[in-house]
Scaffold this motif. Structure first.
Motif, PDB file in Angstrom:
ATOM      1  N   THR A 107      -2.233 -12.940   0.934  1.00  0.00           N
ATOM      2  CA  THR A 107      -2.157 -13.562  -0.386  1.00  0.00           C
ATOM      3  C   THR A 107      -1.491 -12.679  -1.430  1.00  0.00           C
ATOM      4  O   THR A 107      -1.008 -13.187  -2.443  1.00  0.00           O
ATOM      5  N   GLU A 122       2.791 -12.497  -4.788  1.00  0.00           N
ATOM      6  CA  GLU A 122       1.628 -13.345  -4.583  1.00  0.00           C
ATOM      7  C   GLU A 122       2.062 -14.627  -3.879  1.00  0.00           C
ATOM      8  O   GLU A 122       3.031 -15.281  -4.299  1.00  0.00           O
ATOM      9  N   THR A 148       1.196 -18.493  -2.070  1.00  0.00           N
ATOM     10  CA  THR A 148       0.348 -19.682  -2.093  1.00  0.00           C
ATOM     11  C   THR A 148       0.480 -20.396  -0.750  1.00  0.00           C
ATOM     12  O   THR A 148       1.502 -20.280  -0.061  1.00  0.00           O
ATOM     13  N   PRO A 196       3.443 -19.434   4.140  1.00  0.00           N
ATOM     14  CA  PRO A 196       3.186 -19.778   2.739  1.00  0.00           C
ATOM     15  C   PRO A 196       4.022 -20.969   2.278  1.00  0.00           C
ATOM     16  O   PRO A 196       5.061 -21.298   2.867  1.00  0.00           O
TER      17      PRO A 196
END
Length: 248
Positions: free
Chosen positions: A98, A121, A123, A163
């Motif tokens: 993450t 970062e 998602t 991701p």
């Protein structure tokens, strides 16, 4: 890049040449844990750039969680005129990567010290069944270690899912100088293995980066297309060219 991985003892050699010169590097005194993941190593290198030759030495350490994911990597690199220290931390949630935070402290004789931080970062889709990862290591994980070392199984497990997006932020001496958000699109081949990963900025008509993946039956091999990267003040020799090649 040419590389060899030798066993008993574990030694890694890498080299390349380009129009500006050449480069060789050796990793030795490599220590591994019970899973075969590198926990520490020494390395030495010689870099010839536009007729000038630099020699440097470095040490590196790495830590892992109980599930076999890398959680921290530290690198200290020294040459005749400078010292570069990196601390890279990796955050995992339910098997997925993450966050990556890269803290660098660069000191050059006669010029002082620069401190910078890069943060990535990621998602993910809330449905854990979507976007499964079939063995791909994310590009940002590679910082200060070559991609082949991850794919050789030397630096821990990869993220469980692919991701759906990423935000990267760069700060220098405490001031934010760059921020960018990307949407990720993963495609799969007929065997349901990851075939490509596309980075796209909001509203863009074409991708910023595309990775494509080919397989020899078991192990993924990677290549990438164009990359729109941020501008950074170049450092001479190896570090400048390495950062350019790694998209940093």
């Amino acid at each position: 890049l040419n590389f060899t991985i030798s066993q008993n003892p574990l030694v890694i050699n890498s080299s390349w040449t380009d129009e500006y010169g050449g480069f060789t590097e050796t990793y030795n005194n490599i220590q591994v844990n019970g899973s075969g993941f590198i926990t520490s190593a020494n390395y030495t290198g010689t870099d010839t750039y536009e007729g000038e030759t630099d020699h440097y030495t470095a040490t590196a350490t790495a830590q892992y969680d109980a599930d076999g994911h890398i959680t921290e990597k530290k690198v200290n690199m020294r040459d005749e005129e400078s010292t570069d220290n990196w601390t890279i931390t990796y955050t995992w949630t339910d098997g997925n990567l993450t966050r990556i935070v890269i803290n660098e402290q660069y000191t050059e004789s006669g010029y002082g010290t620069e401190n910078s931080t890069e943060t990535y970062e990621y998602t993910y889709d809330p449905d854990p069944a979507k976007n499964p990862n079939t063995g791909i290591y994310l590009y940002e994980m590679w910082y200060q270690t070559y991609d082949f070392m991850w794919y050789a199984g030397l630096l821990g497990k990869t993220t469980r899912n692919m991701p759906t997006g990423m935000t990267c932020v760069y700060t220098e001496d405490g001031s934010e100088t760059y921020r960018q958000t990307y949407t990720f699109t993963t495609s799969y081949n007929s065997d349901n293995a990851v075939a490509s990963l596309e980075y796209r900025t909001p509203g863009a008509s074409y991708p910023s980066r595309i990775f494509t993946y080919g397989y020899d039956g078991t192990n993924p091999q990677t290549s990438y297309a164009s990359w729109q990267k941020k501008g950074m003040e170049a450092k001479k020799g190896f570090r400048a060219r390495l950062k350019e090649r790694m998209g940093k």
